[in-house]
Structures are given as C-alpha cells and as structure tokens.
Design an enzyme around this catalytic site. Structure first.
Site, PDB file in Angstrom:
ATOM      1  N   HIS A 221       0.821  -1.203   0.000  1.00 17.81           N
ATOM      2  CA  HIS A 221       0.000   0.000   0.000  1.00 17.81           C
ATOM      3  C   HIS A 221       0.861   1.261   0.000  1.00 17.81           C
ATOM      4  O   HIS A 221       1.559   1.560   0.969  1.00 17.81           O
ATOM      5  CB  HIS A 221      -0.902  -0.020   1.242  1.00 17.81           C
ATOM      6  CG  HIS A 221      -1.911   1.075   1.278  1.00 17.81           C
ATOM      7  ND1 HIS A 221      -2.091   1.889   2.374  1.00 17.81           N
ATOM      8  CD2 HIS A 221      -2.821   1.477   0.349  1.00 17.81           C
ATOM      9  CE1 HIS A 221      -3.067   2.752   2.137  1.00 17.81           C
ATOM     10  NE2 HIS A 221      -3.523   2.527   0.905  1.00 17.81           N
TER      11      HIS A 221
ATOM     12  N   GLU B 231       1.170  -0.787  -4.797  1.00 15.67           N
ATOM     13  CA  GLU B 231      -0.112  -0.085  -4.957  1.00 15.67           C
ATOM     14  C   GLU B 231       0.153   1.408  -4.842  1.00 15.67           C
ATOM     15  O   GLU B 231       0.892   1.846  -3.955  1.00 15.67           O
ATOM     16  CB  GLU B 231      -1.094  -0.545  -3.874  1.00 15.67           C
ATOM     17  CG  GLU B 231      -2.509  -0.013  -4.037  1.00 15.67           C
ATOM     18  CD  GLU B 231      -2.756   1.341  -3.371  1.00 15.67           C
ATOM     19  OE1 GLU B 231      -3.815   1.935  -3.626  1.00 15.67           O
ATOM     20  OE2 GLU B 231      -1.879   1.800  -2.597  1.00 15.67           O
TER      21      GLU B 231
ATOM     22  N   ASP C 240      -1.335   5.696  -6.104  1.00 16.10           N
ATOM     23  CA  ASP C 240      -2.443   6.594  -6.473  1.00 16.10           C
ATOM     24  C   ASP C 240      -1.934   7.563  -7.525  1.00 16.10           C
ATOM     25  O   ASP C 240      -0.864   8.147  -7.369  1.00 16.10           O
ATOM     26  CB  ASP C 240      -2.915   7.383  -5.247  1.00 16.10           C
ATOM     27  CG  ASP C 240      -3.190   6.493  -4.051  1.00 16.10           C
ATOM     28  OD1 ASP C 240      -4.302   5.958  -3.947  1.00 16.10           O
ATOM     29  OD2 ASP C 240      -2.267   6.324  -3.218  1.00 16.10           O
TER      30      ASP C 240
ATOM     31  N   HIS D  87      -1.323  10.484  -3.124  1.00 19.49           N
ATOM     32  CA  HIS D  87      -2.606  10.015  -2.589  1.00 19.49           C
ATOM     33  C   HIS D  87      -3.581  11.151  -2.339  1.00 19.49           C
ATOM     34  O   HIS D  87      -4.741  11.106  -2.754  1.00 19.49           O
ATOM     35  CB  HIS D  87      -2.384   9.243  -1.289  1.00 19.49           C
ATOM     36  CG  HIS D  87      -3.660   8.845  -0.615  1.00 19.49           C
ATOM     37  ND1 HIS D  87      -4.319   9.646   0.307  1.00 19.49           N
ATOM     38  CD2 HIS D  87      -4.433   7.737  -0.762  1.00 19.49           C
ATOM     39  CE1 HIS D  87      -5.423   9.041   0.712  1.00 19.49           C
ATOM     40  NE2 HIS D  87      -5.526   7.886   0.077  1.00 19.49           N
TER      41      HIS D  87
ATOM     42  N   GLU E 156      -4.125   2.881  -8.690  1.00 20.72           N
ATOM     43  CA  GLU E 156      -5.428   3.461  -8.368  1.00 20.72           C
ATOM     44  C   GLU E 156      -5.579   4.821  -9.047  1.00 20.72           C
ATOM     45  O   GLU E 156      -4.797   5.744  -8.801  1.00 20.72           O
ATOM     46  CB  GLU E 156      -5.621   3.630  -6.864  1.00 20.72           C
ATOM     47  CG  GLU E 156      -6.976   4.232  -6.546  1.00 20.72           C
ATOM     48  CD  GLU E 156      -7.242   4.481  -5.077  1.00 20.72           C
ATOM     49  OE1 GLU E 156      -8.197   5.237  -4.768  1.00 20.72           O
ATOM     50  OE2 GLU E 156      -6.498   3.931  -4.242  1.00 20.72           O
TER      51      GLU E 156
END
Length: 490
Positions: free
Chosen positions: A253, A280, A282, A295, A355
C-alpha cells in the site's frame, strides 16, 4: 501420445498476466538502476484451439518411440522402458526437445529423474516459451541435481545474445540427486509463473517475457534425465484467483508506507526487497496534465509544499521534498511521475496496482493509458478505482488492462456490478469483506478475484486466508511476505 480436448470451440481469449515474487530481505534507502527488459520473438505453428481445463498434451511414452510432433532439436533423445530419456554430455550443451502449441495460461507438469549428472550444478528444465527450432531467446524453469542449493530452482531466459538472464532463484527442501522421481509442475499465467516441486510451491516470477507463438520443451544440461507422464493443461485466464493453500498476493500500500515515505521510489524499493508482488499507488494529474503519484488531493501532508496537486505544474511538483516529513534520512525524495515509477518497475522488476484517484475525465484516463503503453507495461499494470467512470473509460480505451473496483462497503450484488464493469477483481475494505465472506466464493465462481484493503495484522490475514481472499493490500508488505512463507511451510 494423447492430445485431448475436454471441450470443443474456438480458442479462449488471452489470459490476464500479473505477478508474484517472494521472501523478505533488507530495507533500502536508495534506488539503483537495472537492465532494460529484452524483447522476445519466436516462430512456431499457430496455437491450437483450447479452453480452460483442456488437456492439451498427455504423454506416458508407452508407444516406445518419440511422440508425433516432438522435435529433438539437439542432443540424444530416445524412448526406453516407458520413459523419454535425454542426454547432454557437456555443461555447455543445452539439449532440447520441443513440442506443443503456444499457450498463455497453462500448467506444465512431468515426472523427472536424474539418471546421472556430471555435477550437482547440472540441470534439467521445462521450456515455457521456446520456438520449435530451439533458437534463442527462450524461457525455462530449471531444476539442478543439487536442488537444495540457493539456485537449485530457477526461472531463467536464454537471451538473443545467447547469454543467461536468471530472474528468480530458490531451493528445494531435499535434493533430487540421481535415481529419484520428482513431480515438477509450472503454472504460467502470461508473464507470471510459479514453481511447484513435489506438490509444494517454492518459487514465483512475474518476469517472463512472452512471445506470440513460442511452444514448450524439455531440456537437459550435463546430465542424463528421464521423463514420464508429461501433461499440459490449459488454465482459466484470471491469474489473480488464489488456489487453495497458496499464498496471498502481497500488494504494498503506497509502497512500504510503514517504513518509508509513501508513494516514492524509495518506498517502492523497500517494498520490492521485502517481497511485495505489486506496488499499490495513487495517480492524479498535475496542472499541466502530467500523471503524478500522490494520494491526497493536496501536497500539504506529504511534502514541504502547499496546494492542490491539480493547481501545481509538473515543474513545481518535482521541486518538492516528499521525504523529510517521514524521517530526516529521506530528505530530498521526490514525488515520482507515473512514467518514472513505471520505468523503475520495468527495469528493476515488479508490478503496479494503479489506483486512479478521484474523478478523472476520459482524456485524463487516456493520458494515463498512454504513459503505461509508452513504458511497455500493459502486462504488469492492474488498474483499480473507486470511480466507476474511470474504470469504464479504462475498459473502453485499454481492454487489455485488468480492472478492480474499490469499495468501502459491499455492494448489494457484487456479482452484478462485476459483470457490468468487466472486472478482474472486486476490491473491498477487508473488514467489510469479513462481515460477509460468502461473497468470495460467489465471485470466484464468476471468475472474479477478491483483493482486500488495507489489512495489517496477522489475525486479519488468517481470517481472510480461511475465507478464500486472493490478495491483501497492506502497509506491511515484508511482514505479509513472511506470513506467506510460514503458510507455505504448513
């Protein structure tokens, strides 16, 4: 030789590639460069029609002769006493026999026995992507006679320069030696594969570089090896659904965000060295339309700057310090662009769970896809989002990319929305999933994987493993990789 088809019909669509690697090592506070991936080309006949669960090759060598369609490219190959025997008299001779169609998703298994070996370092291999004439480049899964060595098992490429590119190494719990039957199996899904030794998974890779037409092979180096019960089975295309007893995919993450500043290349490097399968992140656009890895909607929390990311130019964003807020030793870390992160993953290894953060226009999604394609990473990127529009745009513009829908709470009918969006995975909050774990089996029956976020404790991992979840998005990737290793050991 028996070649059978359990179902009739045309060839199934190409499977969804992905990735997996294992076992934690040291943390790192700097990023170094690696070698650029090599292109792969080969030439074999067009692939035969096959569907999931079809047995494409089944051979016990009971006919007493080399099977039809098997081509002894070099070295001595013969059938004797119901086994195929290959002999290589030199450690420099990679003797091959080729066969079978090109497959994207398959399980290749055989009973293998070293009859003799010049040294414990000599090996045999299952060829995973190799032209019928055996010419380079090709990919193999290797087993040495001395399988307990640190490189007793390998995934490796023979490059166009006729040199070795060994991408992954591991060891077995006992040595093959000579005179011992070992049941070996390799499961391949596009660019990823897993090595199974006498029923135990011991090694994974996400680095296979697949050709469009390469078939299968058996290889021998510096040894005489016999083979029996060779079987090749077509697999379903969703590589993200975890088989019972196998470990979770580890999704780091925002990188190793408990150990380094989130969404930076150093966080990515620490996660990679800690055993993460996917990073992972953003992605959001700058004022001038460059996709950046961040993020929050603003840079305030994780940099020395202020303001909304969409109000700052790429030049302004690159000038910010994105590390000092976390710890002094990370001073000077920068916010990476999506292109920079993909280039790092391409050259140093790894996959990206990307993401799309917040609302995006179709043009903004198109820019993200353009960067992925320019970096030649379409086979190593998985796109997820809370935004249905973003997923729909992605599906329209890049149907080859797997999609995951992020949810804070479960939909009334996860199956319906999964079908509507063409999802590869349904990605809910882990606690919401544990409150209704029966949806996992329902989604699996529909061919949809389940990835839970953001779960950081061993107790949660154990519950999700028992429930059948496939991947964990976690702030503690090294710890989850270690937990996975313990799971594999029983």
């Amino acid at each position: 030789m028996t070649v059978s088809s359990a179902r009739s019909g045309s060839a199934r669509a190409a499977g969804t590639p992905g990735l997996r690697g294992r076992i934690a090592v040291a943390l790192a506070a700097s990023v170094v460069s690696g070698a650029t991936a090599l292109a792969v080309t080969a030439s074999v006949p067009a692939p035969a029609a096959a569907e999931p669960d079809d047995v494409v090759v089944s051979e016990d060598f009971s006919a007493g002769t080399l099977p039809a369609g098997w081509r002894a490219v070099d070295g001595e190959w013969r059938v004797q006493n119901g086994r195929l025997i290959g002999t290589s008299t030199s450690s420099s001779a990679n003797n091959k026999i080729t066969f079978g169609p090109h497959l994207t998703d398959f399980r290749f298994e055989a009973t293998v026995r070293f009859e003799s070996a010049q040294a414990a370092t000599r090996w045999t291999a299952l060829g995973l992507d190799i032209g019928a004439d055996g010419s380079v480049p090709w990919w193999i899964a290797t087993m040495r006679s001395g399988t307990t060595a640190s490189n007793g098992l390998e995934f490796a490429q023979r490059t166009t320069a006729n040199a070795w590119n060994v991408t992954n190494t591991g060891s077995a719990p006992y040595a093959a030696n000579t005179g011992r039957d070992i049941r070996v199996a390799i499961e391949v899904h596009g660019a990823q594969a897993r090595w199974i030794f006498d029923g135990q998974e011991l090694l994974r890779t996400s680095s296979l570089q697949r050709s469009a037409t390469g078939g299968l092979a058996l290889l021998v180096n510096g040894a005489t090896v016999s083979f029996d019960d060779v079987r090749v089975t077509e697999l379903a295309g969703n590589a993200y659904i975890r088989t019972p007893g196998s470990p979770f995919l580890v999704m780091a993450h925002r990188g190793a965000s408990s150990a380094a500043p989130e969404n930076t290349l150093v966080s990515e490097e620490i996660a990679r060295r800690g055993g993460a399968d996917f990073i992972e992140n953003d992605v959001q656009p700058s004022k001038d339309g460059v996709p950046f890895i961040l993020h929050d909607a603003t840079v305030d929390r994780t940099t020395n700057g202020t303001g909304a990311i969409r109000s700052l130019t790429s030049t302004q964003l690159k000038a910010l310090d994105a590390g000092s807020w976390f710890a002094p030793q990370y001073a000077g870390a920068r916010i990476p662009t999506l292109a920079e992160q993909l280039a790092d993953l391409r050259t140093r290894g790894g996959n990206l769970l990307l993401e799309i953060k917040g609302k995006h226009t179709r043009d903004e999604v198109a820019k993200i896809i353009q960067v992925i394609r320019e970096q030649q990473m379409t086979d190593r990127v998985f796109v997820q989002s809370f935004e249905v529009d973003a997923l729909q745009f992605t599906r329209e513009l890049a149907p080859e990319l797997p999609l995951g829908l992020l949810r804070s709470t479960l939909d009334a009918d996860p199956l319906a929305i999964s079908r509507q969006l063409g999802l590869t995975a349904y990605n809910p909050d882990g606690n919401a999933l544990l409150a209704r774990p029966s949806v996992i089996a329902d989604l699996h029956r529909a061919g949809v994987a389940v990835m839970a976020w953001t779960m950081d404790s061993a107790g949660q991992w154990q519950q999700l493993e028992r429930a059948g979840a496939d991947a964990i998005i976690t702030n503690r990737p090294a710890e989850l990789a270690g937990w996975n290793a313990a799971l594999l050991q029983g």
